[in-house]
Scaffold this active site. Sequence first.
Site, PDB file in Angstrom:
ATOM      1  N   ARG A 262      50.545  37.356  51.254  1.00 29.45           N
ATOM      2  CA  ARG A 262      51.371  37.521  50.454  1.00 29.45           C
ATOM      3  C   ARG A 262      52.810  38.202  51.072  1.00 29.45           C
ATOM      4  O   ARG A 262      52.521  39.065  52.135  1.00 29.45           O
ATOM      5  CB  ARG A 262      51.075  38.812  49.501  1.00 29.45           C
ATOM      6  CG  ARG A 262      49.978  38.294  48.478  1.00 29.45           C
ATOM      7  CD  ARG A 262      49.609  39.436  47.434  1.00 29.45           C
ATOM      8  NE  ARG A 262      48.332  38.743  46.957  1.00 29.45           N
ATOM      9  CZ  ARG A 262      47.876  39.434  45.658  1.00 29.45           C
ATOM     10  NH1 ARG A 262      48.360  40.733  45.349  1.00 29.45           N
ATOM     11  NH2 ARG A 262      46.752  38.944  45.305  1.00 29.45           N
ATOM     12  N   ARG A 277      49.408  48.274  51.682  1.00 25.01           N
ATOM     13  CA  ARG A 277      50.135  47.061  51.330  1.00 25.01           C
ATOM     14  C   ARG A 277      50.385  46.218  52.464  1.00 25.01           C
ATOM     15  O   ARG A 277      51.308  46.452  53.257  1.00 25.01           O
ATOM     16  CB  ARG A 277      51.416  47.304  50.723  1.00 25.01           C
ATOM     17  CG  ARG A 277      52.031  46.077  50.037  1.00 25.01           C
ATOM     18  CD  ARG A 277      53.338  46.390  49.210  1.00 25.01           C
ATOM     19  NE  ARG A 277      53.168  47.514  48.189  1.00 25.01           N
ATOM     20  CZ  ARG A 277      52.749  47.269  47.063  1.00 25.01           C
ATOM     21  NH1 ARG A 277      52.732  45.773  46.592  1.00 25.01           N
ATOM     22  NH2 ARG A 277      52.770  48.119  46.007  1.00 25.01           N
ATOM     23  N   GLU A 349      45.107  51.051  43.224  1.00 23.69           N
ATOM     24  CA  GLU A 349      44.602  49.979  42.458  1.00 23.69           C
ATOM     25  C   GLU A 349      43.738  49.239  43.584  1.00 23.69           C
ATOM     26  O   GLU A 349      44.132  48.570  44.604  1.00 23.69           O
ATOM     27  CB  GLU A 349      45.793  49.179  41.931  1.00 23.69           C
ATOM     28  CG  GLU A 349      45.226  47.988  41.126  1.00 23.69           C
ATOM     29  CD  GLU A 349      46.381  47.218  40.806  1.00 23.69           C
ATOM     30  OE1 GLU A 349      47.431  47.725  40.400  1.00 23.69           O
ATOM     31  OE2 GLU A 349      46.428  45.962  40.524  1.00 23.69           O
ATOM     32  N   SER A 352      42.120  44.404  39.337  1.00 24.70           N
ATOM     33  CA  SER A 352      42.884  44.305  38.156  1.00 24.70           C
ATOM     34  C   SER A 352      42.092  42.978  37.266  1.00 24.70           C
ATOM     35  O   SER A 352      41.934  42.049  37.910  1.00 24.70           O
ATOM     36  CB  SER A 352      44.111  43.885  38.384  1.00 24.70           C
ATOM     37  OG  SER A 352      45.058  43.743  37.266  1.00 24.70           O
ATOM     38  N   ARG A 390      42.080  48.324  50.514  1.00 26.59           N
ATOM     39  CA  ARG A 390      41.838  49.631  49.623  1.00 26.59           C
ATOM     40  C   ARG A 390      40.665  50.152  49.718  1.00 26.59           C
ATOM     41  O   ARG A 390      40.567  51.267  49.535  1.00 26.59           O
ATOM     42  CB  ARG A 390      42.647  49.293  48.428  1.00 26.59           C
ATOM     43  CG  ARG A 390      44.047  48.753  48.635  1.00 26.59           C
ATOM     44  CD  ARG A 390      44.928  48.798  47.446  1.00 26.59           C
ATOM     45  NE  ARG A 390      46.290  48.383  47.620  1.00 26.59           N
ATOM     46  CZ  ARG A 390      47.056  47.841  46.696  1.00 26.59           C
ATOM     47  NH1 ARG A 390      46.898  48.131  45.574  1.00 26.59           N
ATOM     48  NH2 ARG A 390      48.304  47.595  47.105  1.00 26.59           N
TER      49      ARG A 390
END
Length: 426
Positions: A262, A277, A349, A352, A390
């Site tokens: 990403r 990130r 997070e 999801s 994470r």
Amino acid sequence: MLDMNTIRTQPDRVRAAIVAKKAKADLDAVLAADEKWRKATTDAQKLQAEQNAANKDMGRLMKEDKPAAEKLKIAMKELSDRRKALEDEAKKLEADRDALLMYIPNIPHPDVPVGDEETHNKVVRSSGEPKKYPFKPLAHWDLGPKLNITEFERAAKISGSGFVMFRGLGAKLQRALVAWFIDTHVKEHGYTEIYPPVLVLRDAMVGTGQLPKFEEEMYKLRDEELYLIPTAEVPVTNMYRDEILTAEMLPMRHCAFSQCFRREAGAAGKDTRGMIRVHQFDKVEMVNWTHPDKSYEEHENLTRAAETLLERLGLPWRRVFIATAGMGFSNSKQYDLEVHAPGVDRWLEVSSCSNFEDYQARRANIRFRDKDGKVRFVHTLNGSGLALPRIVIGILENFQEADGSVVIPEVLRPFMGVDRFVPEKK
RNA sequence: GGAUGGUUGGCGGAGAUGGAUUAACGCACCUGUCUCGAAAACAGGAGCCCUCCAAGAGGGGGACGAAGGUUCGAAUCCUUCACCAUCCUCCA
């Protein structure tokens, strides 16, 4: 995308969804464009019918009555030109409509709390409390170097900022997590393991909705029309694109490990430290296809599958029922799973889990034949199970001890061969 | 990288020379006949997308990898692109 028919017949529901999701979408423009398109289309079709009728005679006339055929030809030329003009117009109108349609979000399920994230997200389930320490817990960016399991600076030297590198037991931890995640899903949750390509054609990216909307978020090859996937959702969901499945195949549950890429173009300057990130990370993704009547049941299963992993790792986590304004664009219900990281003192997070109903299936054209032989869209769901960096943060920061070592969760020890990370003596 | 062939409905698979292909034919599917029931056989039928409507198992249009073009008319001819296969070359 939404069914145009739903938009036509239940505009109020759609309007409410746009407001609730705070989407930038112009419903009236879609309806107006649709109206115009239908008018132009029916007009063109009438001319086409006329022309088809005339053409039926043409073949015969060409043989039997040349002059009459020539005469008809002239009349038909004029008709044909008019028809083509109308068709061009219809095509343009349809493109206009569909472009607008792409901005209409999926309609949230009635159970979803309406409102902003800050005030209406609901924690619906949790396990463990944020940990209290008799000392000040370190952040992972301090723990990694101390344990000599990360290579932040060298990663930046090689690839620029936003990349991580692991060494020794740190590297091994990545493999351990991936292997354990996948083994658990396959053995206990009924998943089939997939190992997908990470470079995909443009069509695949369009099929799952990454393109054209998020072009600037994606890495693309310079010399070929290939993209690096941002998640295994892309190749895995596209496996059945343009296919008609049989009812017996449902539900299908696939899970896949892949590296994810990403650009994080919109998040420049955010979370720059450590590995919260990054541009490249590892993730195991779960993707499910279900009968339309079963998708909400399956959504719970999917979310539980991810939670089970967190539970067994012993991390403090919570399930957040995301309110309308915080939801993804194309889902109808979304749970986020968050792990508390005491070093950075944040809930991160790590997963999801979404039900897309038929929103994705319509776009990717994934259908099945039901018991009556009718062809219908399947429902699709997906969720991370889980995202690595994470989770690594969670492990390092939650299981650190006063002496600077970090205890390795029991479930990973068979893969790791040791029970803790120990600081290197300098 | 080079060469050749290919892409047709759920699957298989026809379709030189553009107009009875109305996308044949087979398999699978559905309904009847036969049977206690099923299979087989026989006779029918049906698919997908869009749209109109007096809403009816009604009418019309569309789809042969994609997008353009030629033509009164394109699965069929032309152009560009994508993908697939095989062989050669190269390579972990």
